[in-house]
Design an enzyme around this catalytic site. Structure first.
Site, PDB file in Angstrom:
ATOM      1  N   CYS A   1     -21.355  26.239  -3.365  1.00 28.73           N
ATOM      2  CA  CYS A   1     -22.290  25.292  -3.954  1.00 28.73           C
ATOM      3  C   CYS A   1     -23.510  26.134  -4.319  1.00 28.73           C
ATOM      4  O   CYS A   1     -24.167  26.679  -3.426  1.00 28.73           O
ATOM      5  CB  CYS A   1     -22.629  24.223  -2.924  1.00 28.73           C
ATOM      6  SG  CYS A   1     -23.947  23.123  -3.426  1.00 28.73           S
TER       7      CYS A   1
ATOM      8  N   CYS B   1     -40.262  31.102   0.136  1.00 27.49           N
ATOM      9  CA  CYS B   1     -39.909  30.418  -1.122  1.00 27.49           C
ATOM     10  C   CYS B   1     -41.073  29.511  -1.553  1.00 27.49           C
ATOM     11  O   CYS B   1     -41.477  28.614  -0.788  1.00 27.49           O
ATOM     12  CB  CYS B   1     -38.646  29.603  -0.929  1.00 27.49           C
ATOM     13  SG  CYS B   1     -37.308  30.559  -0.172  1.00 27.49           S
TER      14      CYS B   1
ATOM     15  N   CYS C   1     -39.575  28.282   8.720  1.00 29.74           N
ATOM     16  CA  CYS C   1     -38.713  29.313   8.127  1.00 29.74           C
ATOM     17  C   CYS C   1     -39.534  30.563   7.784  1.00 29.74           C
ATOM     18  O   CYS C   1     -40.609  30.463   7.192  1.00 29.74           O
ATOM     19  CB  CYS C   1     -38.039  28.765   6.874  1.00 29.74           C
ATOM     20  SG  CYS C   1     -36.892  29.955   6.142  1.00 29.74           S
TER      21      CYS C   1
ATOM     22  N   ARG D   1     -24.466  18.615  -9.699  1.00 35.28           N
ATOM     23  CA  ARG D   1     -25.179  17.675  -8.824  1.00 35.28           C
ATOM     24  C   ARG D   1     -26.629  17.491  -9.226  1.00 35.28           C
ATOM     25  O   ARG D   1     -27.393  18.446  -9.349  1.00 35.28           O
ATOM     26  CB  ARG D   1     -25.109  18.121  -7.365  1.00 35.28           C
ATOM     27  CG  ARG D   1     -25.797  17.106  -6.450  1.00 35.28           C
ATOM     28  CD  ARG D   1     -25.601  17.405  -4.982  1.00 35.28           C
ATOM     29  NE  ARG D   1     -24.207  17.511  -4.672  1.00 35.28           N
ATOM     30  CZ  ARG D   1     -23.667  18.510  -3.973  1.00 35.28           C
ATOM     31  NH1 ARG D   1     -24.414  19.474  -3.525  1.00 35.28           N
ATOM     32  NH2 ARG D   1     -22.387  18.530  -3.731  1.00 35.28           N
TER      33      ARG D   1
ATOM     34  N   CYS E   1     -40.935  25.626  -1.237  1.00 35.29           N
ATOM     35  CA  CYS E   1     -40.367  24.995  -0.048  1.00 35.29           C
ATOM     36  C   CYS E   1     -41.400  24.594   1.007  1.00 35.29           C
ATOM     37  O   CYS E   1     -42.140  25.432   1.529  1.00 35.29           O
ATOM     38  CB  CYS E   1     -39.343  25.924   0.581  1.00 35.29           C
ATOM     39  SG  CYS E   1     -38.543  25.164   2.009  1.00 35.29           S
TER      40      CYS E   1
ATOM     41  N   CYS F   1     -20.290  20.813   4.378  1.00 35.58           N
ATOM     42  CA  CYS F   1     -21.056  21.795   3.616  1.00 35.58           C
ATOM     43  C   CYS F   1     -22.214  22.238   4.509  1.00 35.58           C
ATOM     44  O   CYS F   1     -22.729  21.441   5.289  1.00 35.58           O
ATOM     45  CB  CYS F   1     -21.589  21.147   2.332  1.00 35.58           C
ATOM     46  SG  CYS F   1     -22.641  22.244   1.351  1.00 35.58           S
TER      47      CYS F   1
ATOM     48  N   CYS G   1     -23.545  17.414   4.236  1.00 39.14           N
ATOM     49  CA  CYS G   1     -24.131  18.758   4.162  1.00 39.14           C
ATOM     50  C   CYS G   1     -25.168  18.928   5.277  1.00 39.14           C
ATOM     51  O   CYS G   1     -25.965  18.020   5.521  1.00 39.14           O
ATOM     52  CB  CYS G   1     -24.828  18.965   2.821  1.00 39.14           C
ATOM     53  SG  CYS G   1     -23.770  18.595   1.423  1.00 39.14           S
TER      54      CYS G   1
HETATM   55  S1  SF4 Z   1     -35.798  27.324   0.811  1.00 40.38           S
HETATM   56 FE1  SF4 Z   1     -37.168  26.906   2.568  1.00 40.38          FE
HETATM   57  S2  SF4 Z   1     -35.794  26.773   4.308  1.00 40.38           S
HETATM   58 FE2  SF4 Z   1     -34.645  27.786   2.672  1.00 40.38          FE
HETATM   59  S3  SF4 Z   1     -34.983  29.978   2.958  1.00 40.38           S
HETATM   60 FE3  SF4 Z   1     -36.594  29.293   1.547  1.00 40.38          FE
HETATM   61  S4  SF4 Z   1     -38.349  28.803   2.885  1.00 40.38           S
HETATM   62 FE4  SF4 Z   1     -36.510  28.890   4.188  1.00 40.38          FE
END
Ligand code: SF4
Length: 334
Positions: free
Chosen positions: A202, A71, A67, A274, A74, A142, A111
Protein backbone atom coordinates in the site's frame (compact mmCIF):
# COMPACT_ATOMS: atom_id res chain seq x y z
CA UNK A 1 4.84 15.29 -30.69
CA UNK A 2 6.47 12.33 -28.94
CA UNK A 3 4.00 12.71 -26.09
CA UNK A 4 1.05 12.54 -28.49
CA UNK A 5 2.36 9.37 -30.05
CA UNK A 6 3.00 7.77 -26.67
CA UNK A 7 -0.44 8.70 -25.43
CA UNK A 8 -2.00 7.35 -28.61
CA UNK A 9 -0.20 4.05 -28.03
CA UNK A 10 -1.36 3.96 -24.43
CA UNK A 11 -4.88 4.83 -25.53
CA UNK A 12 -4.94 1.81 -27.84
CA UNK A 13 -4.38 -0.45 -24.87
CA UNK A 14 -5.82 1.47 -21.94
CA UNK A 15 -6.03 -0.43 -18.71
CA UNK A 16 -3.12 -2.79 -19.42
CA UNK A 17 -0.64 -2.32 -16.56
CA UNK A 18 2.68 -0.84 -17.71
CA UNK A 19 5.78 -0.09 -15.72
CA UNK A 20 7.51 2.24 -18.15
CA UNK A 21 5.51 5.42 -17.54
CA UNK A 22 7.65 8.47 -18.22
CA UNK A 23 7.15 11.84 -16.58
CA UNK A 24 6.22 13.30 -19.97
CA UNK A 25 3.43 10.76 -20.34
CA UNK A 26 2.11 11.35 -16.83
CA UNK A 27 2.37 15.13 -17.34
CA UNK A 28 0.35 14.79 -20.52
CA UNK A 29 -2.40 13.03 -18.54
CA UNK A 30 -2.53 15.90 -16.05
CA UNK A 31 -2.73 18.32 -18.99
CA UNK A 32 -5.80 16.66 -20.53
CA UNK A 33 -9.09 18.49 -20.36
CA UNK A 34 -11.01 17.48 -17.25
CA UNK A 35 -13.80 15.69 -19.17
CA UNK A 36 -11.27 13.75 -21.26
CA UNK A 37 -9.20 12.79 -18.22
CA UNK A 38 -12.24 11.57 -16.28
CA UNK A 39 -13.52 9.65 -19.30
CA UNK A 40 -10.21 7.83 -19.70
CA UNK A 41 -10.00 7.12 -15.98
CA UNK A 42 -13.55 5.77 -15.93
CA UNK A 43 -12.85 3.53 -18.95
CA UNK A 44 -9.79 2.04 -17.26
CA UNK A 45 -11.62 1.71 -13.95
CA UNK A 46 -14.45 -0.30 -15.50
CA UNK A 47 -12.04 -2.77 -17.07
CA UNK A 48 -10.91 -3.96 -13.67
CA UNK A 49 -13.56 -3.00 -11.13
CA UNK A 50 -17.26 -2.63 -10.59
CA UNK A 51 -17.58 1.20 -10.60
CA UNK A 52 -20.30 1.01 -7.94
CA UNK A 53 -18.20 -0.81 -5.35
CA UNK A 54 -15.90 0.86 -2.86
CA UNK A 55 -13.65 -0.92 -0.41
CA UNK A 56 -14.03 0.17 3.20
CA UNK A 57 -10.95 0.09 5.41
CA UNK A 58 -10.53 1.09 9.02
CA UNK A 59 -7.33 2.58 10.36
CA UNK A 60 -6.44 2.38 14.04
CA UNK A 61 -3.52 4.15 15.65
CA UNK A 62 -2.03 1.38 17.79
CA UNK A 63 0.85 3.58 18.98
CA UNK A 64 0.28 7.31 18.88
CA UNK A 65 2.67 10.28 18.99
CA UNK A 66 6.28 10.84 20.01
CA UNK A 67 7.69 9.80 16.64
CA UNK A 68 11.39 10.65 16.17
CA UNK A 69 10.89 11.37 12.45
CA UNK A 70 10.29 14.95 11.32
CA UNK A 71 7.68 14.58 8.56
CA UNK A 72 6.48 18.17 8.09
CA UNK A 73 2.83 17.17 7.63
CA UNK A 74 2.55 14.90 10.66
CA UNK A 75 1.03 15.86 14.02
CA UNK A 76 2.64 12.77 15.61
CA UNK A 77 6.22 13.93 15.08
CA UNK A 78 8.04 14.75 18.33
CA UNK A 79 9.66 17.63 16.42
CA UNK A 80 6.38 19.58 16.19
CA UNK A 81 4.37 21.14 19.03
CA UNK A 82 0.93 19.87 18.10
CA UNK A 83 -0.25 18.73 21.53
CA UNK A 84 -0.45 15.07 20.44
CA UNK A 85 0.76 13.08 23.47
CA UNK A 86 3.12 10.16 23.11
CA UNK A 87 1.36 6.96 24.07
CA UNK A 88 2.47 3.37 24.54
CA UNK A 89 1.66 0.55 22.15
CA UNK A 90 -1.95 -0.57 22.71
CA UNK A 91 -2.55 -4.01 24.18
CA UNK A 92 -3.34 -6.87 21.84
CA UNK A 93 -6.76 -7.31 23.47
CA UNK A 94 -7.69 -3.64 23.00
CA UNK A 95 -6.71 -3.73 19.32
CA UNK A 96 -8.77 -6.85 18.72
CA UNK A 97 -11.76 -5.18 20.37
CA UNK A 98 -11.45 -2.30 17.88
CA UNK A 99 -11.12 -4.77 15.00
CA UNK A 100 -14.35 -6.52 16.02
CA UNK A 101 -16.15 -3.15 16.06
CA UNK A 102 -14.71 -2.26 12.64
CA UNK A 103 -15.93 -5.53 11.19
CA UNK A 104 -19.40 -4.96 12.62
CA UNK A 105 -19.40 -1.50 10.96
CA UNK A 106 -18.69 -3.03 7.53
CA UNK A 107 -14.90 -2.86 7.21
CA UNK A 108 -13.22 -5.45 5.01
CA UNK A 109 -9.69 -4.42 5.91
CA UNK A 110 -8.22 -3.37 9.24
CA UNK A 111 -5.08 -1.22 9.20
CA UNK A 112 -2.86 -0.69 12.23
CA UNK A 113 -0.59 2.34 12.36
CA UNK A 114 2.29 2.97 14.77
CA UNK A 115 4.26 6.22 15.03
CA UNK A 116 7.73 4.66 14.87
CA UNK A 117 10.82 5.29 12.78
CA UNK A 118 11.02 1.49 12.69
CA UNK A 119 9.65 -1.18 15.03
CA UNK A 120 11.73 -2.63 17.88
CA UNK A 121 11.84 -6.41 18.01
CA UNK A 122 9.80 -6.71 21.24
CA UNK A 123 7.10 -4.44 19.81
CA UNK A 124 7.03 -6.43 16.60
CA UNK A 125 6.12 -9.57 18.58
CA UNK A 126 3.01 -7.83 19.92
CA UNK A 127 2.12 -6.50 16.46
CA UNK A 128 2.41 -10.05 15.08
CA UNK A 129 -0.10 -11.25 17.70
CA UNK A 130 -2.44 -8.41 16.69
CA UNK A 131 -2.16 -9.44 13.04
CA UNK A 132 -2.92 -13.08 13.86
CA UNK A 133 -5.96 -12.03 15.88
CA UNK A 134 -7.34 -9.61 13.27
CA UNK A 135 -6.92 -12.22 10.57
CA UNK A 136 -8.77 -14.78 12.69
CA UNK A 137 -11.75 -12.37 12.64
CA UNK A 138 -11.88 -12.70 8.86
CA UNK A 139 -10.52 -9.22 8.11
CA UNK A 140 -7.68 -8.37 5.75
CA UNK A 141 -4.73 -7.01 7.68
CA UNK A 142 -2.57 -3.99 6.97
CA UNK A 143 0.13 -2.33 9.07
CA UNK A 144 2.20 0.81 8.86
CA UNK A 145 5.09 0.74 11.32
CA UNK A 146 7.86 2.75 9.66
CA UNK A 147 10.97 1.35 8.04
CA UNK A 148 11.45 -2.43 8.03
CA UNK A 149 14.46 -4.68 7.74
CA UNK A 150 14.11 -7.73 5.53
CA UNK A 151 13.80 -10.07 8.53
CA UNK A 152 11.08 -7.93 10.12
CA UNK A 153 9.08 -8.03 6.91
CA UNK A 154 9.40 -11.83 6.86
CA UNK A 155 8.16 -12.01 10.48
CA UNK A 156 5.10 -9.92 9.62
CA UNK A 157 4.36 -12.09 6.62
CA UNK A 158 4.57 -15.19 8.79
CA UNK A 159 2.03 -13.67 11.19
CA UNK A 160 -0.36 -13.29 8.26
CA UNK A 161 0.07 -9.65 7.24
CA UNK A 162 -1.67 -9.00 3.92
CA UNK A 163 -0.60 -5.39 3.25
CA UNK A 164 2.11 -3.03 4.40
CA UNK A 165 1.64 0.71 4.03
CA UNK A 166 4.69 2.84 3.37
CA UNK A 167 4.07 6.02 1.40
CA UNK A 168 6.52 7.79 -0.89
CA UNK A 169 4.72 11.05 0.00
CA UNK A 170 6.03 13.18 -2.91
CA UNK A 171 8.47 13.19 -5.83
CA UNK A 172 12.08 12.16 -5.10
CA UNK A 173 13.40 15.70 -5.68
CA UNK A 174 10.84 17.20 -3.27
CA UNK A 175 11.40 14.72 -0.43
CA UNK A 176 14.08 16.68 1.46
CA UNK A 177 11.71 19.65 1.82
CA UNK A 178 9.23 17.45 3.71
CA UNK A 179 11.42 15.02 5.69
CA UNK A 180 15.06 15.27 6.75
CA UNK A 181 15.37 12.23 9.03
CA UNK A 182 15.36 9.62 6.26
CA UNK A 183 15.90 9.45 2.52
CA UNK A 184 13.78 8.45 -0.45
CA UNK A 185 16.10 5.49 -0.89
CA UNK A 186 15.33 4.35 2.70
CA UNK A 187 11.71 4.35 1.65
CA UNK A 188 12.35 2.38 -1.52
CA UNK A 189 14.45 -0.14 0.44
CA UNK A 190 11.56 -0.88 2.81
CA UNK A 191 9.21 -1.26 -0.15
CA UNK A 192 11.60 -3.82 -1.62
CA UNK A 193 11.82 -5.76 1.68
CA UNK A 194 8.02 -5.85 1.88
CA UNK A 195 7.74 -7.11 -1.70
CA UNK A 196 10.47 -9.70 -1.18
CA UNK A 197 8.60 -11.04 1.86
CA UNK A 198 5.50 -11.55 -0.30
CA UNK A 199 3.39 -8.85 1.38
CA UNK A 200 1.15 -6.69 -0.80
CA UNK A 201 2.05 -3.01 -0.94
CA UNK A 202 0.00 0.00 0.00
CA UNK A 203 1.95 3.04 -1.18
CA UNK A 204 0.91 6.50 -2.26
CA UNK A 205 1.41 10.09 -1.29
CA UNK A 206 0.09 13.40 -0.08
CA UNK A 207 -0.92 16.45 -2.07
CA UNK A 208 -1.38 20.01 -0.87
CA UNK A 209 2.01 20.27 0.85
CA UNK A 210 3.13 23.19 -1.29
CA UNK A 211 4.50 20.91 -3.97
CA UNK A 212 4.31 21.78 -7.66
CA UNK A 213 2.35 19.90 -10.31
CA UNK A 214 5.67 18.58 -11.54
CA UNK A 215 6.22 17.00 -8.10
CA UNK A 216 2.80 15.38 -8.29
CA UNK A 217 3.67 14.12 -11.77
CA UNK A 218 6.96 12.82 -10.37
CA UNK A 219 5.24 10.94 -7.55
CA UNK A 220 2.78 9.22 -9.90
CA UNK A 221 5.54 8.39 -12.39
CA UNK A 222 7.66 6.89 -9.58
CA UNK A 223 4.80 4.76 -8.25
CA UNK A 224 3.71 3.66 -11.73
CA UNK A 225 7.21 2.61 -12.70
CA UNK A 226 7.92 0.47 -9.62
CA UNK A 227 8.74 -3.14 -10.64
CA UNK A 228 5.22 -4.07 -9.49
CA UNK A 229 2.50 -1.52 -8.92
CA UNK A 230 1.33 -1.15 -5.32
CA UNK A 231 -1.90 -3.08 -4.79
CA UNK A 232 -3.27 -0.05 -2.93
CA UNK A 233 -2.46 3.57 -3.72
CA UNK A 234 -3.64 6.01 -1.06
CA UNK A 235 -3.91 9.59 -2.26
CA UNK A 236 -4.05 11.89 0.74
CA UNK A 237 -5.04 15.53 0.85
CA UNK A 238 -2.97 17.34 3.46
CA UNK A 239 -4.83 18.00 6.68
CA UNK A 240 -3.29 21.19 8.01
CA UNK A 241 -2.65 20.66 11.72
CA UNK A 242 -1.63 23.55 13.94
CA UNK A 243 1.92 23.19 15.20
CA UNK A 244 3.20 21.39 12.09
CA UNK A 245 5.39 23.28 9.59
CA UNK A 246 2.65 22.84 6.96
CA UNK A 247 -0.15 24.25 9.13
CA UNK A 248 -0.57 27.35 7.02
CA UNK A 249 -0.82 27.80 3.30
CA UNK A 250 -3.51 28.04 0.67
CA UNK A 251 -6.15 25.36 0.52
CA UNK A 252 -5.43 22.89 -2.23
CA UNK A 253 -7.47 23.03 -5.43
CA UNK A 254 -9.88 20.11 -5.36
CA UNK A 255 -9.96 19.82 -9.17
CA UNK A 256 -6.20 19.19 -9.14
CA UNK A 257 -6.73 16.59 -6.41
CA UNK A 258 -9.26 14.80 -8.64
CA UNK A 259 -6.75 14.94 -11.52
CA UNK A 260 -4.27 13.19 -9.22
CA UNK A 261 -6.78 10.42 -8.49
CA UNK A 262 -7.49 9.99 -12.21
CA UNK A 263 -3.78 9.86 -13.06
CA UNK A 264 -3.26 7.17 -10.39
CA UNK A 265 -6.18 5.17 -11.78
CA UNK A 266 -4.98 5.34 -15.40
CA UNK A 267 -1.34 4.57 -14.67
CA UNK A 268 -1.98 1.82 -12.07
CA UNK A 269 -5.14 0.23 -13.46
CA UNK A 270 -5.42 -2.73 -11.10
CA UNK A 271 -4.61 -0.87 -7.88
CA UNK A 272 -7.18 0.05 -5.28
CA UNK A 273 -6.94 3.85 -5.40
CA UNK A 274 -7.77 5.09 -1.93
CA UNK A 275 -9.30 8.43 -1.14
CA UNK A 276 -7.54 8.80 2.20
CA UNK A 277 -6.84 11.74 4.50
CA UNK A 278 -8.64 15.01 3.82
CA UNK A 279 -12.14 13.64 3.16
CA UNK A 280 -13.54 15.38 6.22
CA UNK A 281 -13.12 18.74 4.50
CA UNK A 282 -14.25 17.54 1.08
CA UNK A 283 -17.76 18.19 -0.18
CA UNK A 284 -19.96 15.31 -1.26
CA UNK A 285 -19.66 16.57 -4.82
CA UNK A 286 -15.87 16.46 -4.68
CA UNK A 287 -15.91 12.92 -3.28
CA UNK A 288 -18.38 11.86 -5.99
CA UNK A 289 -15.97 13.16 -8.63
CA UNK A 290 -13.12 11.26 -6.96
CA UNK A 291 -15.13 8.03 -7.27
CA UNK A 292 -15.85 8.90 -10.90
CA UNK A 293 -12.12 9.46 -11.43
CA UNK A 294 -11.40 5.93 -10.23
CA UNK A 295 -11.08 6.06 -6.46
CA UNK A 296 -12.50 2.82 -5.08
CA UNK A 297 -11.39 2.67 -1.48
CA UNK A 298 -11.89 4.84 1.59
CA UNK A 299 -11.08 4.85 5.26
CA UNK A 300 -14.16 4.73 7.42
CA UNK A 301 -14.52 5.88 11.03
CA UNK A 302 -14.47 9.21 12.83
CA UNK A 303 -10.65 9.44 13.15
CA UNK A 304 -7.78 8.78 10.82
CA UNK A 305 -4.89 8.27 13.25
CA UNK A 306 -5.10 11.69 14.92
CA UNK A 307 -7.18 13.75 12.46
CA UNK A 308 -10.96 13.80 11.89
CA UNK A 309 -12.63 11.68 9.20
CA UNK A 310 -16.30 11.43 8.15
CA UNK A 311 -18.44 9.23 10.41
CA UNK A 312 -19.81 5.90 9.22
CA UNK A 313 -23.31 7.41 9.11
CA UNK A 314 -22.18 10.24 6.84
CA UNK A 315 -20.48 7.79 4.50
CA UNK A 316 -23.51 5.54 4.51
CA UNK A 317 -25.69 8.48 3.48
CA UNK A 318 -23.27 9.46 0.70
CA UNK A 319 -23.11 5.87 -0.57
CA UNK A 320 -26.90 5.81 -0.61
CA UNK A 321 -27.09 8.99 -2.70
CA UNK A 322 -24.49 7.74 -5.16
CA UNK A 323 -25.74 4.14 -5.35
CA UNK A 324 -22.41 2.77 -4.13
CA UNK A 325 -21.93 -0.44 -2.17
CA UNK A 326 -19.15 -1.67 0.05
CA UNK A 327 -16.76 -4.13 -1.57
CA UNK A 328 -16.03 -7.41 0.27
CA UNK A 329 -18.79 -6.86 2.82
CA UNK A 330 -22.09 -6.71 0.90
CA UNK A 331 -24.12 -6.80 4.12
CA UNK A 332 -22.20 -3.85 5.58
CA UNK A 333 -22.32 -0.30 4.30
CA UNK A 334 -24.57 -0.67 1.30
S1 SF4 B 1 4.37 10.24 9.24
FE1 SF4 B 1 4.37 10.80 11.43
S2 SF4 B 1 4.30 8.85 12.49
FE2 SF4 B 1 4.93 8.40 10.38
S3 SF4 B 1 7.17 8.46 10.39
FE3 SF4 B 1 6.51 10.54 9.87
S4 SF4 B 1 6.43 11.63 11.85
FE4 SF4 B 1 6.46 9.42 12.29
Amino acid sequence: MTIDIDLAQAARAPGIPRHDWTRAQVRALFDLSFPELLFQAQQVHRQHFDPCEVQISTLLSIKTGGCPEDCAYCPQSAHHGTGVKAEKLMSVEAVLGEARAAKAAGAGRFCMGAAWRSPKDRDLDDVCRMIEGVRALGLETCATLGMLEAEQARQLKQAGLDYYNHNLDTAPEDYGRIISTRTYQDRLDTLAHVRDAGIALCCGGIVGMGETREHRVGLIATLASLPAHPESVPINLLVQVEGTPLATGARFDVIEFIRMIAAARITMPRAMVRLSAGREEMSEEAQALCFLAGANSIFSGPRLLTTPNPTVDRDRALFGKLGLAAMDQPSGMS
